[in-house]
Write a protein that holds these residues in place. Sequence first.
Motif, PDB file in Angstrom:
ATOM      1  N   GLY A 118      11.484   9.663   6.950  1.00  0.00           N
ATOM      2  CA  GLY A 118      11.501   9.540   5.499  1.00  0.00           C
ATOM      3  C   GLY A 118      11.501   8.104   5.009  1.00  0.00           C
ATOM      4  N   GLU A 119      11.582   7.154   5.937  1.00  0.00           N
ATOM      5  CA  GLU A 119      11.566   5.738   5.544  1.00  0.00           C
ATOM      6  C   GLU A 119      10.251   5.344   4.892  1.00  0.00           C
ATOM      7  N   VAL A 120       9.228   6.163   5.119  1.00  0.00           N
ATOM      8  CA  VAL A 120       7.922   5.863   4.530  1.00  0.00           C
ATOM      9  C   VAL A 120       8.022   5.767   3.003  1.00  0.00           C
ATOM     10  N   GLY A 121       8.953   6.537   2.408  1.00  0.00           N
ATOM     11  CA  GLY A 121       9.109   6.498   0.952  1.00  0.00           C
ATOM     12  C   GLY A 121       9.470   5.107   0.467  1.00  0.00           C
ATOM     13  N   ALA A 122      10.405   4.460   1.163  1.00  0.00           N
ATOM     14  CA  ALA A 122      10.803   3.099   0.796  1.00  0.00           C
ATOM     15  C   ALA A 122       9.698   2.096   1.131  1.00  0.00           C
ATOM     16  N   ASP A 123       9.008   2.345   2.249  1.00  0.00           N
ATOM     17  CA  ASP A 123       7.942   1.421   2.659  1.00  0.00           C
ATOM     18  C   ASP A 123       6.810   1.382   1.633  1.00  0.00           C
ATOM     19  N   LEU A 124       6.508   2.559   1.051  1.00  0.00           N
ATOM     20  CA  LEU A 124       5.418   2.622   0.072  1.00  0.00           C
ATOM     21  C   LEU A 124       5.778   1.933  -1.240  1.00  0.00           C
ATOM     22  N   LEU A 125       7.073   1.719  -1.476  1.00  0.00           N
ATOM     23  CA  LEU A 125       7.504   1.077  -2.716  1.00  0.00           C
ATOM     24  C   LEU A 125       7.589  -0.449  -2.592  1.00  0.00           C
ATOM     25  N   LYS A 126       7.404  -0.961  -1.405  1.00  0.00           N
ATOM     26  CA  LYS A 126       7.514  -2.406  -1.198  1.00  0.00           C
ATOM     27  C   LYS A 126       6.372  -3.153  -1.907  1.00  0.00           C
ATOM     28  N   PRO A 127       6.638  -4.392  -2.343  1.00  0.00           N
ATOM     29  CA  PRO A 127       5.599  -5.153  -3.073  1.00  0.00           C
ATOM     30  C   PRO A 127       4.524  -5.706  -2.143  1.00  0.00           C
ATOM     31  N   LEU A 128       4.082  -4.898  -1.216  1.00  0.00           N
ATOM     32  CA  LEU A 128       3.036  -5.268  -0.270  1.00  0.00           C
ATOM     33  C   LEU A 128       2.362  -3.962   0.135  1.00  0.00           C
ATOM     34  N   SER A 129       1.067  -3.992   0.292  1.00  0.00           N
ATOM     35  CA  SER A 129       0.389  -2.744   0.642  1.00  0.00           C
ATOM     36  C   SER A 129       0.944  -2.197   1.956  1.00  0.00           C
ATOM     37  N   TYR A 130       0.852  -0.882   2.096  1.00  0.00           N
ATOM     38  CA  TYR A 130       1.414  -0.229   3.284  1.00  0.00           C
ATOM     39  C   TYR A 130       0.776  -0.783   4.559  1.00  0.00           C
ATOM     40  N   PHE A 131      -0.527  -0.986   4.523  1.00  0.00           N
ATOM     41  CA  PHE A 131      -1.256  -1.526   5.688  1.00  0.00           C
ATOM     42  C   PHE A 131      -0.773  -2.932   6.010  1.00  0.00           C
ATOM     43  N   ASN A 132      -0.701  -3.788   5.011  1.00  0.00           N
ATOM     44  CA  ASN A 132      -0.289  -5.174   5.253  1.00  0.00           C
ATOM     45  C   ASN A 132       1.179  -5.281   5.663  1.00  0.00           C
ATOM     46  N   PHE A 133       2.008  -4.371   5.142  1.00  0.00           N
ATOM     47  CA  PHE A 133       3.421  -4.380   5.520  1.00  0.00           C
ATOM     48  C   PHE A 133       3.571  -4.162   7.027  1.00  0.00           C
ATOM     49  N   TRP A 134       2.840  -3.174   7.553  1.00  0.00           N
ATOM     50  CA  TRP A 134       2.931  -2.898   8.989  1.00  0.00           C
ATOM     51  C   TRP A 134       2.168  -3.927   9.807  1.00  0.00           C
ATOM     52  N   LEU A 135       1.082  -4.446   9.250  1.00  0.00           N
ATOM     53  CA  LEU A 135       0.347  -5.497   9.960  1.00  0.00           C
ATOM     54  C   LEU A 135       1.218  -6.737  10.125  1.00  0.00           C
TER      55      LEU A 135
END
Length: 263
Positions: A87-104
Amino acid sequence: MRLFWEISKLSLQRHLTYRAATIAGLLTNIFFGLLRASVLVALYGMRPEVADISVQGAITYTGLTQAIIAYLSIFGWYEIMNSVYSGEVGADLLKPLSYFNFWLAQDMGRAAVSLVLRGLSIMVIYALLFEITLPTTAGQWSAFAVALVLGLLVSFAWRFLVNLAAFWTPNALGLGRFAFGLTWVMSGFFMPLRFFPDWFVTLCRLTPFPAMVNTIVEIYLGVLTGRAVLWALLGQVIWLVILTGLGQLVLRAGVRRLVIQGG
């Protein structure tokens, strides 16, 4: 961009703390590298060269591929899957960085640690044990560095795409293992692709896998020269664009069906 580098730096610092895991991984990579080198030397027998790769090049190949295992996460990477299931994906999607770039950004920090602590260490040990092949010109070193970065980006785009399967199934681990298993064989990690029949090499070249490992190896060994190097780098760029675009499309579809309990 600053946020991207800050996340990369935090990831780098986090992975630097895993000293025991790094040492264990390094020893394992060296053991299997030497084992693979012994097998290849035995297969060469009295032949000085096979498919434009000398015995010295084959030994170097085993060292180089072992050196980039952790850097490219060839054996698997499931962090996005785990974040979806937790469920952490919910918080990850709210970060001020795109989901792809956040994980990259996180992957860049992890890869930097792996490349320096495990990759360079293995090549230094190989250089002490064997007379390994080294790039002979500044141009070859530069092309190798570019291929190394592009290989990581293609690898990440592929791993990102595979991990998105978690949006559709409660257990995507099996699919991930199959997908990463394909990478081991078709990227040229197990054996140089030049050793395989032409039809299999052609099949592999229709996939992004050679752009992750084989291109890096052939540029380093000097098997590719001149325009062939440029075409190989262009191939990496094309696969990066295709996989990244496909990942964005799949991510949008996955987010539309995402349901998190309590929100």
